[in-house]
Motif scaffolding. Structure first.
Motif, PDB file in Angstrom:
ATOM      1  N   SER A  57      19.103 -13.766  21.609  1.00 13.34           N
ATOM      2  CA  SER A  57      18.394 -12.608  22.126  1.00 13.34           C
ATOM      3  C   SER A  57      17.358 -13.028  23.164  1.00 13.34           C
ATOM      4  CB  SER A  57      17.734 -11.874  20.961  1.00 13.34           C
ATOM      5  OG  SER A  57      16.503 -11.369  21.338  1.00 13.34           O
ATOM      6  N   LEU A  58      16.677 -14.104  22.867  1.00 13.09           N
ATOM      7  CA  LEU A  58      15.643 -14.579  23.787  1.00 13.09           C
ATOM      8  C   LEU A  58      16.245 -15.008  25.117  1.00 13.09           C
ATOM      9  CD1 LEU A  58      12.724 -15.219  24.252  1.00 13.09           C
ATOM     10  CD2 LEU A  58      13.093 -17.465  23.216  1.00 13.09           C
ATOM     11  N   SER A  63      18.748  -8.115  21.971  1.00 14.21           N
ATOM     12  CA  SER A  63      18.343  -8.274  20.574  1.00 14.21           C
ATOM     13  C   SER A  63      19.422  -7.834  19.597  1.00 14.21           C
ATOM     14  CB  SER A  63      17.074  -7.471  20.302  1.00 14.21           C
ATOM     15  OG  SER A  63      17.345  -6.086  20.405  1.00 14.21           O
ATOM     16  N   MET A  65      19.602  -5.197  18.273  1.00 14.13           N
ATOM     17  CA  MET A  65      18.905  -4.476  17.211  1.00 14.13           C
ATOM     18  C   MET A  65      18.932  -2.982  17.506  1.00 14.13           C
ATOM     19  SD  MET A  65      16.910  -4.633  14.487  1.00 14.13           S
ATOM     20  CE  MET A  65      16.131  -6.233  14.370  1.00 14.13           C
ATOM     21  N   MET A 102      17.858  -1.164  11.830  1.00 10.90           N
ATOM     22  CA  MET A 102      16.616  -0.888  11.119  1.00 10.90           C
ATOM     23  C   MET A 102      16.590   0.607  10.849  1.00 10.90           C
ATOM     24  SD  MET A 102      13.745  -3.085  12.854  1.00 10.90           S
ATOM     25  CE  MET A 102      13.061  -2.759  11.235  1.00 10.90           C
ATOM     26  N   GLU A 119       6.821   2.942  19.273  1.00 10.32           N
ATOM     27  CA  GLU A 119       6.239   1.711  18.762  1.00 10.32           C
ATOM     28  C   GLU A 119       7.304   0.843  18.106  1.00 10.32           C
ATOM     29  OE1 GLU A 119       3.122   0.657  18.853  1.00 10.32           O
ATOM     30  OE2 GLU A 119       3.332  -1.058  17.502  1.00 10.32           O
ATOM     31  N   THR A 123       8.186  -2.794  19.516  1.00  9.45           N
ATOM     32  CA  THR A 123       7.889  -3.921  18.652  1.00  9.45           C
ATOM     33  C   THR A 123       9.148  -4.694  18.279  1.00  9.45           C
ATOM     34  OG1 THR A 123       6.064  -2.655  17.751  1.00  9.45           O
ATOM     35  CG2 THR A 123       6.737  -4.603  16.527  1.00  9.45           C
ATOM     36  N   GLN A 124      10.197  -3.971  17.962  1.00  9.20           N
ATOM     37  CA  GLN A 124      11.413  -4.636  17.514  1.00  9.20           C
ATOM     38  C   GLN A 124      12.371  -4.956  18.652  1.00  9.20           C
ATOM     39  OE1 GLN A 124      11.444  -5.809  14.640  1.00  9.20           O
ATOM     40  NE2 GLN A 124       9.628  -4.723  13.927  1.00  9.20           N
ATOM     41  N   ARG A 125      11.991  -4.609  19.871  1.00 10.16           N
ATOM     42  CA  ARG A 125      12.877  -4.848  21.013  1.00 10.16           C
ATOM     43  C   ARG A 125      14.251  -4.222  20.778  1.00 10.16           C
ATOM     44  NH1 ARG A 125       8.132  -6.909  22.438  1.00 10.16           N
ATOM     45  NH2 ARG A 125       8.221  -8.374  24.179  1.00 10.16           N
ATOM     46  N   GLN A 148      12.208   3.293  29.038  1.00  4.80           N
ATOM     47  CA  GLN A 148      11.813   1.944  28.659  1.00  4.80           C
ATOM     48  C   GLN A 148      13.026   1.038  28.466  1.00  4.80           C
ATOM     49  OE1 GLN A 148       8.484   1.310  26.186  1.00  4.80           O
ATOM     50  NE2 GLN A 148       7.703   3.401  26.357  1.00  4.80           N
ATOM     51  N   GLY A 149      14.167   1.510  28.896  1.00  2.00           N
ATOM     52  CA  GLY A 149      15.334   0.652  28.891  1.00  2.00           C
ATOM     53  C   GLY A 149      16.113   0.595  27.593  1.00  2.00           C
TER      54      GLY A 149
ATOM     55  N   THR B   2      13.201  -0.458  34.988  1.00  3.55           N
ATOM     56  CA  THR B   2      12.412  -0.580  33.766  1.00  3.55           C
ATOM     57  C   THR B   2      11.362  -1.664  33.960  1.00  3.55           C
ATOM     58  OG1 THR B   2      14.311   0.031  32.463  1.00  3.55           O
ATOM     59  CG2 THR B   2      12.525  -1.056  31.318  1.00  3.55           C
ATOM     60  N   ARG B  50       3.067  -6.540  23.202  1.00  3.67           N
ATOM     61  CA  ARG B  50       3.617  -6.731  21.858  1.00  3.67           C
ATOM     62  C   ARG B  50       4.259  -8.099  21.811  1.00  3.67           C
ATOM     63  NH1 ARG B  50       3.044  -1.205  20.532  1.00  3.67           N
ATOM     64  NH2 ARG B  50       1.118  -1.302  21.667  1.00  3.67           N
ATOM     65  N   PRO B  53       9.303 -10.662  18.802  1.00  2.00           N
ATOM     66  CA  PRO B  53       9.623 -11.296  17.516  1.00  2.00           C
ATOM     67  C   PRO B  53      10.704 -12.362  17.638  1.00  2.00           C
ATOM     68  CG  PRO B  53      10.383  -8.999  17.569  1.00  2.00           C
ATOM     69  CD  PRO B  53       9.579  -9.225  18.816  1.00  2.00           C
ATOM     70  N   GLN B  54      11.652 -12.154  18.554  1.00  2.00           N
ATOM     71  CA  GLN B  54      12.716 -13.146  18.707  1.00  2.00           C
ATOM     72  C   GLN B  54      12.155 -14.477  19.206  1.00  2.00           C
ATOM     73  OE1 GLN B  54      13.373  -9.892  20.031  1.00  2.00           O
ATOM     74  NE2 GLN B  54      14.644  -9.317  18.301  1.00  2.00           N
TER      75      GLN B  54
END
Lengths: 355, 355
Positions: A57-58, A63, A65, A102, A119, A123-125, A148-149, B2, B50, B53-54
DNA sequence: GTGAAAGCGCTAACAG
DNA sequence: CTGTTAGCGCTTTCAC
């Protein structure tokens, strides 16, 4: 102590290729000779290698997610079967497609509910959000999420949501129409409707369908007693008890979901009313609740698990770029009236007695 | 299009410090002057930053990913309220503690169920697993999970699981004893018990408690008819129907969970038996199901949401290193008998008639 | 107290 | 078809 987990470089070394090649094999990329692919796969198996989702993901793989947003209350009772079914369907599809899911319950009454959703996304991307009503009809929220994509899939959007994002659901108006027809054919003429929370447009459409059926039959749609619940068992029970206490009560009580219908049923029992002898009650969704109560609830089946899965697939498509642009598409899944014992022939005697 | 999301370096630049310092502030590290800390925090707020997390996880901060493992079937009906309640409780605590939670339903009948759990753990780089029965009692599985560097918290371990990991639950034996006492006081003497799936030891303990209560009363515990269900509504319904068809049926039917009790209730209705007039039925868990059915189910309350939250906290403690070593601790949460209409005075007439 | 530097494991251009 | 080279954004020694 704990053995270091093998990395992509270990696999590359073991199979005698470059890291990139391993990555290509892993991601189904083109331009890899079959024999090399096999060699890499063999190493993967031998070393029991798993890609590190965080690293992927990085590095830009995204992600993977997704989040399922449900309007309810973290402080309230555990979520209903409705939420569980959607979640299970989405979870299953996520598993198959390699996404993580999630689930987030957002109190619909909180003034900062939009911020809570945003949020979570930030936060969780998250790469995709699955919105259920009434979030599914919040065009402003959808706009902001997308800005925000992040991709959006809506479950049962009723109005504006329908034209603001890809969605999935049933034809709620037709569902309401069909269950009303079922009751009309059983001889019912005096209806009441317990609706859901404000802003839940698809539930409103169920009422529209009910009214259309009445109109078609030459009955006055305005004669339907409509009360507003909040989809909980308790609200169904309280509202039904109130309805029963009024003069000239309905012989058919149509509820916007199964939980409220179960509550109404419970209130009927409490008052000593026989269902369906004195009163017919119908639900909506066809969750397990409808079979758990006695008598079992006549209801409208909604393929909730399929809807959850379809929502994930919608996001996966958008992410893959298979479909682009703002040609939002609404997928209509089939619904069906499920006739069960809670809806029976209208008793003319009782109807007359209370008239 | 974005806007690029701000990174830790943006914050560092904005507040005129080094990246390391920002990291320290974010993670509550020591050695930061209050004024610097405030400056950094101001930048964070200003930029709406933020942490990713990854990236954090990759750099060594850990994935902060936990998983809740439930024994059920992905193909089956949406999970029961039991699962939802645990999940909700865990989710809430995860939110508070900054963890992510994955929920995984593993078919308990599949031969590779252990591998499925391990696969999830490895693939998602989980730092902690919350195991429910019967996984909670699978000492071999727990051992393997821990060997791979992942923490374990068990929900309602019954036997071996109790001494293999930190756990949380109620005193199930006492719960069974208490509900039996309740029925004995209502005059019941002929009991039947619908148990859960094999290996669900805490459910077995409920039966142990029932037997202890009988023994205490001078009754023969061996006289209890015990049949094995699988915790589903359907199994409760089928098994109860079978019980009712036998000569000399019980006057009190104790079920190992609410869903099966609801099924038994449905079977009773189907046979025209009056509950509690002819027969008393009790559940276990005090999920919403117990209030949805008619008559409402007498049951044993289990603080499921608290249990889910406690499990998360257990893992958080282990992760933080607050507690170390193999001094596994089992946290007992309070339970309570909830008297409701499904359990009533034993009818001597009926009891005699069928004897 | 604070900063500089070195990766974590992976994907994604860009060369060959 | 395959390899080389840069980072992604963060935590973590280790200096200062």
């Amino acid at each position: 102590m704990t053995a270091r987990k093998p990395t992509i470089d270990d696999v590359a070394r073991d199979s005698g290729v470059a890291r990139t090649t391993v990555s290509r094999v892993l991601n189904g990329g083109p331009n890899v000779r079959p024999e090399v692919r096999d060699r890499v796969l063999a190493s993967v198996a031998a070393l029991n290698y798993r890609v590190n989702p965080q690293a992927r993901s990085l590095a830009g793989g995204g992600s993977r997610m997704l989040a399922l947003v449900l309007a309810s209350d973290l402080e309230a009772e555990p979520n209903s079967f409705y939420a569980s079914a959607l979640e299970l369907g989405a979870l299953r599809e996520c598993l198959a497609l390699g996404f993580q899911l999630m689930t987030r319950h957002v109190p619909q009454q909180s003034p900062d509910r939009r911020e809570q959703v945003l949020e979570l996304m930030t936060t969780q991307r998250c790469q995709g959000l699955i919105l259920t009503p009434p979030f599914a009809d919040d065009a402003t929220l959808i706009e902001e999420i997308r800005r925000q994509g992040c991709h959006v899939a809506t479950i049962s959007p009723g109005g504006p949501g329908r034209s603001a994002a890809d969605g999935v659901g049933i034809d709620d108006e037709a569902g309401g129409y069909d269950i009303a027809r079922h009751l009309l054919e059983l001889g019912h003429r005096r209806f009441a409707f317990i609706s859901g929370i404000e802003g839940h447009l698809s539930a409103e459409q169920r009422l529209d369908g009910l009214k259309r059926a009445l109109r078609e039959r030459g009955l006055d749609p305005a004669a339907v007693t409509v009360v507003r619940g909040d989809f909980t068992f308790r609200s169904g029970s309280v509202l039904a008890a109130r309805l029963f206490a009024q003069p000239n009560p309905p012989t058919a009580l149509v509820c916007a979901n199964d939980d409220m219908a179960a509550g109404a049923l419970s209130a009927a029992h409490g008052r000593g009313l026989d269902v369906p002898g004195h009163l017919s009650i119908t639900g909506f969704d066809d969750t397990p609740v409808s079979e758990i109560v006695w008598p079992p609830l006549a209801t409208v089946h909604q393929p909730l698990k399929d809807m959850g899965g379809a929502a994930v697939r919608i996001i996966a498509e958008r992410l893959a770029g298979t479909r682009r642009g703002a040609d939002w598409r609404f997928t209509v899944l089939p619904h069906a009236v499920v006739a069960r014992a809670s809806a029976g022939r209208a008793a003319p005697i009782f109807a007359t007695a209370s008239a």
